[in-house]
Design an enzyme around this catalytic site. Structure first.
Site, short mmCIF file in Angstrom:
data_model
loop_
_atom_site.label_atom_id
_atom_site.label_comp_id
_atom_site.label_asym_id
_atom_site.label_seq_id
_atom_site.Cartn_x
_atom_site.Cartn_y
_atom_site.Cartn_z
N LYS A 22 0.83 -1.21 0.00
CA LYS A 22 0.00 0.00 0.00
C LYS A 22 0.86 1.26 0.00
O LYS A 22 0.71 2.14 -0.85
CB LYS A 22 -0.90 -0.01 1.22
CG LYS A 22 -1.39 1.36 1.70
CD LYS A 22 -2.30 1.28 2.87
CE LYS A 22 -2.01 2.07 4.07
NZ LYS A 22 -1.67 3.41 4.14
N ASN A 23 1.80 1.36 0.94
CA ASN A 23 2.53 2.63 1.10
C ASN A 23 3.56 2.87 0.02
O ASN A 23 4.02 3.99 -0.17
CB ASN A 23 3.14 2.72 2.50
CG ASN A 23 2.05 2.86 3.55
OD1 ASN A 23 0.92 3.26 3.23
ND2 ASN A 23 2.35 2.51 4.78
N ARG A 93 -3.70 10.34 3.85
CA ARG A 93 -2.46 11.04 4.21
C ARG A 93 -1.57 11.16 2.98
O ARG A 93 -0.92 12.18 2.79
CB ARG A 93 -1.77 10.25 5.31
CG ARG A 93 -0.36 10.69 5.66
CD ARG A 93 -0.30 11.84 6.58
NE ARG A 93 1.08 12.13 6.98
CZ ARG A 93 1.45 13.22 7.65
NH1 ARG A 93 0.57 14.13 7.97
NH2 ARG A 93 2.71 13.43 7.98
N CYS A 117 -4.92 8.41 9.13
CA CYS A 117 -5.35 7.80 10.40
C CYS A 117 -5.13 8.77 11.57
O CYS A 117 -4.16 9.51 11.61
CB CYS A 117 -4.56 6.52 10.65
SG CYS A 117 -4.96 5.20 9.49
N ARG A 122 0.28 14.14 12.98
CA ARG A 122 0.47 14.05 11.52
C ARG A 122 0.94 15.41 10.96
O ARG A 122 0.44 15.93 9.98
CB ARG A 122 -0.79 13.58 10.80
CG ARG A 122 -1.50 12.35 11.31
CD ARG A 122 -0.67 11.13 11.57
NE ARG A 122 0.00 10.52 10.45
CZ ARG A 122 -0.54 9.56 9.69
NH1 ARG A 122 -1.76 9.18 9.89
NH2 ARG A 122 0.15 9.00 8.72
N ASP A 125 5.81 19.62 8.85
CA ASP A 125 6.84 20.67 8.86
C ASP A 125 8.14 20.23 8.18
O ASP A 125 8.83 21.05 7.56
CB ASP A 125 7.11 21.14 10.29
CG ASP A 125 7.35 19.98 11.25
OD1 ASP A 125 6.83 18.87 11.00
OD2 ASP A 125 8.07 20.16 12.23
N ASP A 305 3.51 0.17 12.24
CA ASP A 305 2.24 -0.29 11.67
C ASP A 305 1.88 -1.72 12.11
O ASP A 305 0.80 -2.21 11.77
CB ASP A 305 2.28 -0.23 10.14
CG ASP A 305 2.40 1.20 9.65
OD1 ASP A 305 2.80 1.40 8.49
OD2 ASP A 305 2.12 2.12 10.44
N ARG A 397 -9.27 0.41 3.72
CA ARG A 397 -8.35 1.42 3.14
C ARG A 397 -7.00 0.78 2.81
O ARG A 397 -6.30 1.21 1.91
CB ARG A 397 -8.13 2.56 4.15
CG ARG A 397 -9.27 3.53 4.29
CD ARG A 397 -8.85 4.75 5.09
NE ARG A 397 -7.60 5.29 4.56
CZ ARG A 397 -6.70 5.94 5.31
NH1 ARG A 397 -6.90 6.10 6.61
NH2 ARG A 397 -5.59 6.43 4.78
#
Ligand code: EPZ
Length: 418
Positions: A22-23, A93, A117, A122, A125, A305, A397
């Protein structure tokens, strides 16, 4: 709202095929917009977040279509700018990658703020600091963000924390920048390497991905290509923990064992049997497991995770253990739900102290985020009686076909569509 009904008590047995990560997919799909030619991305997981990205790219004028179940063709040649009004980016995100892509290709991007999430502040910067170091200016409101630059010039950027998103986003913005960009204290996760490999396959000049210093030399153009996403080590780790919790014996197929080393090491330390066969692992229960302490860290440390499924496994054993969540500020919201099932977990700030009671009891619980939802499935598989999990859109998701994959391993789980 749809829910899962799970009847606990079965030992998982059989084989599970792991989907694309996924990521990694959520970084590589937007990266194709840096290129004015067609790209084909293979091994994409069919999950809700990918569907959102398909909508986001379509909304900016890219042509996006699935050419088979897991391959996506993306043609961003007609995209003229990234100026998103629709609220789509708030759903995930990973929509933040449109910042690096928009700056990289168009020197300008404007869109709503990302979502994601509810596991901490989150912040972004580090992303802003990286883009400003390349010469960009940011305009931020409470709902949207705009970046623009006359020119992007390579620079040396030190990340205060090895942020995955910031590392990838700075790479994306630097691909066409004039000169060399160096990212120090870069994140080293497998999907950083996967994204860099994809960018290089298009003709970028990136070295050092997977180490804490990444060098990007700006290039003039990128060419379309075909690229396959790496397998999902977090999905694989979830099934490994479920096998341990249910005292099962499963084969995890289509993985890269090295990416699983942090979770493999912990499960072996607890007493699980793990055998490696090329791109498969056999994960099997052979003796009573002993509780261990976990500290989540950026890769190659224990992945944040998988912290939640591990808390379920540790709660199902006898004995005390502790989890320190060093990556996110508040990633223990799921503990309230586990307590409803009889877990004895005390949380203070980033530390969870677990007193394994050896028994969890099925009841109605709510998924508070993606990985918490996966943890509740593991809890339902272990618990005595029936567990009903609400809010399963969080789980959809990030996990493809999760109930069928668990059913094929012998789990008694079904989805009730509302
Ligand atoms: C990515 O989130 C993943 N999401 C997360 O996966 C994963 O948990 C995380 O990396 C860590 O591995 C995607 O890839 C879409 P970070 P990201 O930047 O990029 C702070 C899942 O379940 N930070 O490494 O947000 C931040 O608040 C999701 O698949 C800043 O302070 O992670 C956090 O505490 C959940 N400023 C820590 O750093 C910034 O500019 C790690 O964040 C950026 C981050």
């Amino acid at each position: 709202m749809s829910k899962f009904i799970i009847e606990g008590g079965t030992k998982l047995k059989g084989k599970v095929n792991i989907s694309g990560f996924k990521n990694a997919a959520l970084a590589i799909i937007p990266s194709t917009v840096l290129c004015k030619e067609k790209c084909i991305i293979e091994n994409i997981p069919m999950i809700e977040d990918v569907k959102v990205y398909k909508e986001i790219l379509t909304s900016i004028g890219a042509k996006v279509e699935m050419i088979d179940e897991t391959s996506m063709e993306i043609d961003a040649s007609e995209v003229k700018e990234i100026n998103i009004i629709k609220a789509l980016p708030k759903n995930i995100r990973a929509s933040y990658y449109m910042w690096g892509v928009g700056l990289g290709r168009f020197k300008r991007v404007s869109m709503p703020l990302p979502g994601g999430c509810d596991i901490g502040e989150r912040k972004f910067d580090y992303h802003i600091k990286g883009f400003e170091a390349l010469g960009a200016t940011v305009e931020l409101t409470d709902k949207s963000i705009t970046f623009f630059a006359d020119k992007l010039i390579g620079n040396r950027i030190y990340l205060d924390f090895a942020s995955v998103g910031a590392t990838i986003n700075i790479m994306l913005a630097a691909v066409y920048a004039v000169g060399r960009t160096t990212i120090e204290n870069a994140a080293k996760e497998p999907h950083i390497v996967d994204t860099a490999n994809f960018l290089n396959a298009m003709g970028a000049d990136i070295k050092g991905a997977g180490t804490d210093v990444i060098r990007i030399n700006g290039v003039a153009e990128l060419k379309g290509c075909t690229y396959g996403v790496i397998p999902d080590q977090i999905e694989a780790g979830t099934y490994m923990v479920a096998a341990a919790a249910t005292k099962g014996d499963i084969i995890i197929d289509g993985i890269i064992p090295k990416h699983l080393e942090p979770i493999t090491a912990k499960l072996v330390e607890m007493g699980m049997g793990i055998e490696e066969y090329g791109d498969s692992l056999r994960v099997f229960y052979e003796k009573e497991l002993v509780p261990v302490n976990i500290k989540t860290l950026p890769y190659p440390g224990f992945p944040t995770d998988l912290q939640q499924p591990m808390a379920v496994l540790l709660s199902s054993l006898h004995g005390e253990s502790m989890i320190e969540e060093s990556v996110f500020e508040s990633r223990f919201k799921y503990v309230d739900e586990l307590r409803k099932m009889g877990a004895d977990i005390e949380v203070s700030d980033r530390i969870a102290k677990i007193k394994g009671t050896g028994v969890l009891t099925g009841t109605d619980v709510n998924a508070t985020d993606l990985r918490a939802g996966a943890a509740l499935i593991v809890a339902g598989l272990v618990a005595e009686g029936v567990t009903e999990i609400n809010g399963i859109y969080h789980i959809d998701r990030g996990y493809e076909n999760i109930e069928n994959k668990f059913m094929n391993l012998g789990a008694r789980i079904k989805r009730i569509k509302s």
